[in-house]
Design an enzyme around this catalytic site. Structure first.
Site, PDB file in Angstrom:
ATOM      1  N   HIS A 444     -49.661  28.036  53.558  1.00 41.54           N
ATOM      2  CA  HIS A 444     -49.920  26.595  53.690  1.00 41.54           C
ATOM      3  C   HIS A 444     -50.073  26.199  55.166  1.00 41.54           C
ATOM      4  O   HIS A 444     -51.061  25.571  55.554  1.00 41.54           O
ATOM      5  CB  HIS A 444     -48.759  25.814  53.055  1.00 41.54           C
ATOM      6  CG  HIS A 444     -48.906  24.324  53.136  1.00 41.54           C
ATOM      7  ND1 HIS A 444     -49.373  23.562  52.098  1.00 41.54           N
ATOM      8  CD2 HIS A 444     -48.660  23.455  54.149  1.00 41.54           C
ATOM      9  CE1 HIS A 444     -49.412  22.287  52.463  1.00 41.54           C
ATOM     10  NE2 HIS A 444     -48.974  22.198  53.709  1.00 41.54           N
ATOM     11  N   GLU A 445     -49.089  26.582  55.972  1.00 39.78           N
ATOM     12  CA  GLU A 445     -49.125  26.177  57.387  1.00 39.78           C
ATOM     13  C   GLU A 445     -50.285  26.843  58.134  1.00 39.78           C
ATOM     14  O   GLU A 445     -50.877  26.249  59.032  1.00 39.78           O
ATOM     15  CB  GLU A 445     -47.786  26.476  58.072  1.00 39.78           C
ATOM     16  CG  GLU A 445     -46.587  25.742  57.475  1.00 39.78           C
ATOM     17  CD  GLU A 445     -46.762  24.231  57.362  1.00 39.78           C
ATOM     18  OE1 GLU A 445     -47.549  23.644  58.137  1.00 39.78           O
ATOM     19  OE2 GLU A 445     -46.123  23.631  56.472  1.00 39.78           O
ATOM     20  N   HIS A 448     -53.381  24.771  57.756  1.00 39.69           N
ATOM     21  CA  HIS A 448     -53.458  23.706  58.768  1.00 39.69           C
ATOM     22  C   HIS A 448     -53.927  24.274  60.111  1.00 39.69           C
ATOM     23  O   HIS A 448     -54.788  23.706  60.787  1.00 39.69           O
ATOM     24  CB  HIS A 448     -52.073  23.088  58.989  1.00 39.69           C
ATOM     25  CG  HIS A 448     -51.651  22.111  57.948  1.00 39.69           C
ATOM     26  ND1 HIS A 448     -52.418  21.033  57.568  1.00 39.69           N
ATOM     27  CD2 HIS A 448     -50.507  22.019  57.221  1.00 39.69           C
ATOM     28  CE1 HIS A 448     -51.768  20.331  56.648  1.00 39.69           C
ATOM     29  NE2 HIS A 448     -50.614  20.918  56.409  1.00 39.69           N
ATOM     30  N   HIS A 451     -57.579  25.164  60.310  1.00 41.91           N
ATOM     31  CA  HIS A 451     -58.394  23.939  60.350  1.00 41.91           C
ATOM     32  C   HIS A 451     -58.512  23.456  61.799  1.00 41.91           C
ATOM     33  O   HIS A 451     -59.545  22.951  62.222  1.00 41.91           O
ATOM     34  CB  HIS A 451     -57.729  22.873  59.478  1.00 41.91           C
ATOM     35  CG  HIS A 451     -58.605  21.690  59.196  1.00 41.91           C
ATOM     36  ND1 HIS A 451     -58.118  20.514  58.684  1.00 41.91           N
ATOM     37  CD2 HIS A 451     -59.946  21.492  59.348  1.00 41.91           C
ATOM     38  CE1 HIS A 451     -59.116  19.650  58.525  1.00 41.91           C
ATOM     39  NE2 HIS A 451     -60.225  20.223  58.930  1.00 41.91           N
TER      40      HIS A 451
END
Length: 655
Positions: A444-445, A448, A451
């Protein structure tokens, strides 16, 4: 190429910051003196000034959350009023605002879409900061912004202090006999020749007891300590809400929720509420059935008065019974470095990016630093800090430091970011062995981080995660998370740390089947948090009692299990009271619709490692940063609008 992480001069940060900001003020004044202002001679250098502040401040604020101490807290509290004053000055400077409006009207037709997006965002944000208001209102906004900065940090600090101060000491082995060996090892200590076990409210330790602790009384003790942390935050919440309400009314909004949506993909309050209520309604009946399954198992142990503090313990037992899934069985297969290596291999196969260890200083010896390269060329740097520490804030997060952009000299500046987690610690005897849920968090991290790091947009204000609408910022993180449940992806790194044996198919199947275990309970829980947050900001709730009544009414409608009266969840809801998610917590679910739909494209292609699709995602979503609205970028990628059914299907709520 990259700036080194260096806080050797931390104690002097306030003085250095003041000097640095004074220099920036002079630079802004020089820009304002330009007779014929253009995008090139005014907007570009103005963005650079903003980027330079991020460069200077990020490490100072970051260290307070990962190596918290009296000094870091003191420095943070000294710097907050200084930067808040500067930011308010800039955001309310009518001359800058007028210059931007003037440049937009003169150059709109000759600028490209990305440059126009920078101007649109900036002009909107100047209006949202009250730039157009008379001086007495501006002055009041400045006071409000400063106070909000101070008390939201105080909220966070109270929570950290409360988390640090609690210890539950157990000297009876019967009360810890079900706790996994690796967790027990971390809890164990000797005192006067007696073996004892210490559990704290740090997440790995708290989870170990609430999930596996044999004593029902001790489970309730630690649960109660956790959900009654920082009662003083109740008064802080009252003040935060009053100040936010006053602020947005000065700016001409009816409520804070309306103000929040001005910068988001969702445009109407009723759209957000109906979206959440639809999700909650579709999941609630199944959530109640899931709860009954847990209660039925507890009843076999003679527990007829089932409590919230029993939930994790019996959920884990039920999961083990239904799927033979014991998180502990898997941990030796998820050794931290092995996971990272396999994860990097996957990212290389998907997005054609490579991670190479960088020899550069960080804030702790356990932080790992990597350079990212595309086609043999270094494009970014990432700091990965995964292990729990006493002085580290709870949870997991990504923090952006530098943003990809081209400066006014025409040089490309490369991006950097941090990933922080609170995963099980390594010791001299045992490496850091992760749970599968930690692996999911890591994916998940990293979503980020990529991105931010893979941006190819040359304007810093819309590059990386800058300028991305808050309710779509979770899309790339949740999208990547789904791959952590894929068999072929898991086989890249699920290897026993002692034998090198790869996790077998049957064991992986259990993880995949268990993915949607209690997914309806999880959905109504997220709906509860998001509706509470959004409704809390639709009108002014003045007292702790009113706030509690609102939370109770949301729970009454959507929660499967109502927690005990002493549970003051709101006092620890740092996402919305100290983390920027006010009237925006719904964005987790909003963005999940995009991420589930994008992931289905890989499933439907018949190849989870579909490199062509992976590169398309990298180029149409990740590399574009905030340069276009996410609904447009999603359409460019998928060639259609997203569907909420993909999310309900992926969560097993509909078939």
């Amino acid at each position: 190429m990259f700036k080194e992480f260096d806080l050797s001069n931390l104690e002097n940060s306030k003085e250095l910051l003041e000097k640095f900001l004074d220099e920036n003020r002079k630079k802004v004044d020089e820009l304002l003196k330009i007779e014929n202002k253009t995008y090139k001679n005014f907007v570009l250098p103005f963005q650079e000034i903003g980027e330079s502040i991020n460069d200077f401040l990020t490490p100072i604020f970051h260290i307070d959350s990962v190596k918290n101490s009296e000094i870091t807290t003191k420095v943070y509290e000294e710097c907050i009023p200084v930067i808040s004053k500067y930011e308010t000055e800039i955001s309310q400077n009518e001359n800058i605002y007028s210059a931007l409006v003037d440049i937009q009207s003169k150059e709109k037709s000759t600028l490209n879409n990305i440059q126009n997006k920078v101007l649109e965002n900036e002009i909107r944000d100047f209006k949202l900061s009250g730039c157009h208001l008379e001086n007495n209102k501006k002055k009041r906004l400045e006071e409000i912004n400063l106070r909000l900065s101070e008390i939201s940090h105080k909220f966070s600090q109270n929570l950290l202090n409360a988390t640090k101060s609690f210890e539950m000491i157990i000297d009876n082995f019967e009360d810890v006999k079900e706790i996994p060996a690796s967790d027990l090892e971390l809890a164990k200590f000797e005192e006067e020749g007696i073996t004892k076990y210490k559990f704290t409210l740090q997440m790995p330790s708290y989870l170990a007891y609430i999930t596996y602790g044999t004593s029902r009384e001790k489970r309730e003790e630690i649960y109660k300590a956790y959900c009654t942390r920082a009662p003083e935050n109740g008064k802080i919440i009252e003040e935060l809400l009053a100040l936010k309400d006053e602020k947005v009314k000065i700016l001409g909004f009816e409520n804070y929720a309306q103000y929040s949506l001005a910068t988001k993909m969702a445009s109407k309050e009723e759209d957000v509420v109906s979206f959440l209520e639809e999700l909650g309604s579709k999941a609630k009946n199944r959530a109640k059935e899931e709860l009954e399954e847990i209660k039925a198992l507890a009843l076999k142990d003679g527990i007829s008065d089932f409590k919230s503090s029993d939930m994790s313990y019996y959920s884990e037992k039920l999961k083990k019974a239904q799927y033979d899934l014991d998180e502990e069985y898997y941990r030796p297969y998820f050794e931290q470095q092995s996971v990272l290596n396999g994860f990097f291999d996957f990212l290389h196969q998907m997005f054609n990016i490579k991670f190479t260890k960088a020899n550069t200083p960080a804030w702790d010896e356990k932080v790992k630093v990597y350079d990212l390269s595309e086609d043999g060329k270094i494009v970014a740097r990432i700091y990965i800090d995964l292990e729990a520490r006493k002085e580290k804030r709870g949870g997991a997060w990504m923090n952006n430091w530098h943003t990809y952009h081209r400066n006014s000299k025409g040089e490309i500046k490369l991006p950097t970011a941090y990933i922080v987690g609170n995963f099980p610690q390594s010791t001299e005897e045992t490496p850091s062995l992760l749970r599968h849920s930690d692996v999911v968090t890591l994916f998940h991290e990293m979503g980020h981080a990529l991105h931010h790091l893979l941006s190819k947009i040359e304007e810093p204000f819309v590059s990386g995660i800058s300028g991305v609408a808050w309710d779509t910022v979770e899309f790339p993180s949740q999208f990547l998370e789904y791959f952590s449940y894929d068999k072929d992806v898991l086989k890249l790194f699920a290897k026993h740390y002692q034998t090198g044996e790869v996790l077998d198919d049957a064991a992986i199947d259990r993880i995949i089947k268990a993915k949607n275990f209690q997914s309806s309970l999880a959905t109504v829980r997220q709906v509860e948090f998001a509706l509470f947050d959004f409704k809390l900001h639709q009108k002014l709730y003045k007292t702790e009692e009113e706030i509690q009544n609102l939370l109770d009414s949301v729970r009454e409608k959507f929660s499967a299990m109502i927690p005990p009266r002493y549970n003051k969840f709101q006092n620890g809801f740092s996402h919305i009271f100290s983390g920027g998610y006010s009237a925006g917590y719904y964005s987790y679910k909003w963005a999940e619709v995009l991420s589930a739909d994008a992931f289905y494209m890989f499933i439907d292609s018949g190849n989870i490692f579909n490199k062509e699709l992976g590169i398309k995602y990298r180029d149409t979503i990740l590399s574009q940063g905030g340069s276009y609205d996410m609904d447009k970028l999603f359409f460019n990628f998928a060639q259609r609008e997203p569907s909420v059914d993909s999310l309900l299907k992926i969560d097993g709520i509909i078939s």
